[in-house]
Write a protein that holds these residues in place. Structure first.
Motif, PDB file in Angstrom:
ATOM      1  N   GLN A 129       0.925  -1.231  -0.099  1.00  0.00           N
ATOM      2  CA  GLN A 129       0.003  -0.072   0.011  1.00  0.00           C
ATOM      3  C   GLN A 129       0.950   1.405   0.210  1.00  0.00           C
ATOM      4  O   GLN A 129       0.432   2.459  -0.452  1.00  0.00           O
ATOM      5  N   ARG A 133       0.306   4.147  -2.341  1.00  0.00           N
ATOM      6  CA  ARG A 133      -0.110   5.619  -1.935  1.00  0.00           C
ATOM      7  C   ARG A 133       0.967   6.623  -2.569  1.00  0.00           C
ATOM      8  O   ARG A 133       0.621   7.896  -2.899  1.00  0.00           O
ATOM      9  N   GLU A 206      -6.181   0.606  10.878  1.00  0.00           N
ATOM     10  CA  GLU A 206      -5.979   0.115   9.424  1.00  0.00           C
ATOM     11  C   GLU A 206      -7.389  -0.266   8.822  1.00  0.00           C
ATOM     12  O   GLU A 206      -7.676  -0.031   7.790  1.00  0.00           O
ATOM     13  N   PHE A 209      -8.966   2.941   7.316  1.00  0.00           N
ATOM     14  CA  PHE A 209      -8.436   3.127   5.999  1.00  0.00           C
ATOM     15  C   PHE A 209      -9.097   2.334   4.855  1.00  0.00           C
ATOM     16  O   PHE A 209      -9.182   2.810   3.578  1.00  0.00           O
ATOM     17  N   GLN A 214      -8.715   4.335   1.158  1.00  0.00           N
ATOM     18  CA  GLN A 214      -7.499   5.212   1.246  1.00  0.00           C
ATOM     19  C   GLN A 214      -6.335   4.116   1.522  1.00  0.00           C
ATOM     20  O   GLN A 214      -6.406   3.355   2.689  1.00  0.00           O
ATOM     21  N   ARG A 216      -2.811   3.154   2.856  1.00  0.00           N
ATOM     22  CA  ARG A 216      -2.072   3.662   4.204  1.00  0.00           C
ATOM     23  C   ARG A 216      -0.809   3.805   3.924  1.00  0.00           C
ATOM     24  O   ARG A 216      -0.102   2.878   3.334  1.00  0.00           O
ATOM     25  N   PHE A 222       1.609   6.979   9.572  1.00  0.00           N
ATOM     26  CA  PHE A 222       0.370   6.340   9.767  1.00  0.00           C
ATOM     27  C   PHE A 222      -0.623   7.288  10.411  1.00  0.00           C
ATOM     28  O   PHE A 222      -1.863   7.274  10.071  1.00  0.00           O
ATOM     29  N   PHE A 226      -3.976   9.120   9.223  1.00  0.00           N
ATOM     30  CA  PHE A 226      -5.395   8.744   9.878  1.00  0.00           C
ATOM     31  C   PHE A 226      -6.240   9.978   9.956  1.00  0.00           C
ATOM     32  O   PHE A 226      -7.498   9.773   9.905  1.00  0.00           O
TER      33      PHE A 226
END
Length: 344
Positions: A129, A133, A206, A209, A214, A216, A222, A226
């Protein structure tokens, strides 16, 4: 020293004021990939390494050398008071940080674990991820080739069946922790309780997300990322309140799952923990996660994916730190493993 300017703003002005007038070929200009500025999280501290006016400029293969020469020949020593050249970890010397290349070559070197067109669930499950991202965050300043735009749109989120399976896996992980945490509390195991409480908080974040579609980031950003989620307003205070608000946090996540509308509605509730052996029931308050797992799996159209053991994607299965996802072939190896499981 010039005042701090967010790196994305600096990259945008670098392109608009200096680079764009120098490029007479179809191109894409953007700031993607590694770096806190790509995520919008850079600050004054970020300036101590690998930070400054920089961007990616993607052109067709025949245009790379010509465009690179034209741009570098006119690149000023500073842009808005910030040097345009500094020490590069890649080259081991002071140089500019303009990546003038093709999109395909940049992807293969900067984000090698991200296939431009994932062939199926196995490919998707093996993409970290963090790398997704890095591609989806940042900003595209110009794209008359449309290649970057199409790539970002195609990788913006998981296919729905893959998403459902990952939700099922996340509920499984949460469901595994809940009775263990209750047992450590019962036995006055303070360290065990702290460890599992932190683990449960991470798993719930988590899940937020995942529910909001979305990707992460890795651990450093992190918590910061958030805060940008819609869940942060209501879920955040419950997580901050600690053990006494855990049940309410779990119920909220269950409600949010039901509101997604991609599985049958379950209805969250807290109930005693059924061990599943000899009809044993322990007085530990747990969420009805098995029902959320069942609903998520039942909604998956791909039978092979529905039957896949719920070990999770690469991020759910392992720590997925930089060494693993950037400097080893483990993502590719995991894709092969997923592929083998799905075809068995």
């Amino acid at each position: 020293m010039a005042d701090f300017v967010p790196g994305l703003d600096l990259a945008r002005s670098l392109y608009e004021e200096i680079v764009a007038p120098l490029v007479d070929r179809p191109h894409a200009a953007c700031l993607l990939g590694e770096g806190s500025e790509v995520q919008g999280f850079d600050d004054e501290r970020s300036r101590d390494h690998e930070w400054g006016p920089r961007l990616q400029l993607f052109v067709d293969v025949p245009d790379v050398d010509r465009v690179a020469r034209a741009v570098r020949a006119s690149l000023p020593a500073q842009h808005r008071g910030h040097p345009t050249s500094w020490f590069s970890l890649d080259t081991g010397r002071v140089t500019d940080h303009l990546e003038i290349t093709t999109l395909a070559l940049w992807m293969s070197t900067r984000l090698p674990a991200v296939p431009p067109a994932p062939a199926g669930p196995a490919d998707w499950l093996a993409i970290p991820q963090q790398h997704l991202r890095q591609l989806i965050a940042g900003e595209v300043f110009h794209d008359d080739l449309q290649d970057v735009t199409r790539l970002r749109e195609g990788l913006a989120w998981y296919p729905t069946d893959v998403w459902r399976w990952m939700l099922a896996c996340q509920w499984h992980l949460i469901g595994q922790v809940l009775p263990l945490l209750a047992r450590t509390r019962e036995t006055s195991d303070r360290r065990g309780t702290r460890l599992l409480s932190a683990r449960l908080t991470e798993l719930m974040m988590e899940m937020a997300f995942l529910q909001e579609r979305q990707y992460r980031p890795y651990a450093k950003w992190f918590g910061r990322a958030f805060e940008s989620l819609g869940a942060a307003r209501d879920l955040g205070p419950l997580l901050d309140a600690g053990d006494e608000a855990t049940d309410r946090a779990l119920l909220l996540l269950g409600q949010r799952h039901d509101e997604l509308g991609i599985t049958d509605r379950v209805g969250p509730r807290i109930e005693p923990f059924a061990v599943g052996i000899a009809d044993a029931v322990r007085p530990y308050p747990v969420l009805n996660t098995p029902e959320y797992i069942e609903a998520s799996v039942a909604s998956i159209g791909d039978r092979a994916l529905r039957d896949l053991p719920r070990v999770g994607s690469i991020d759910q299965l392992t720590h997925a730190d930089d060494t693993l996802i950037t400097f080893t072939d483990w993502p590719a190896a995991l894709a092969d493993r997923y592929r083998g499981q799905l075809s068995s």
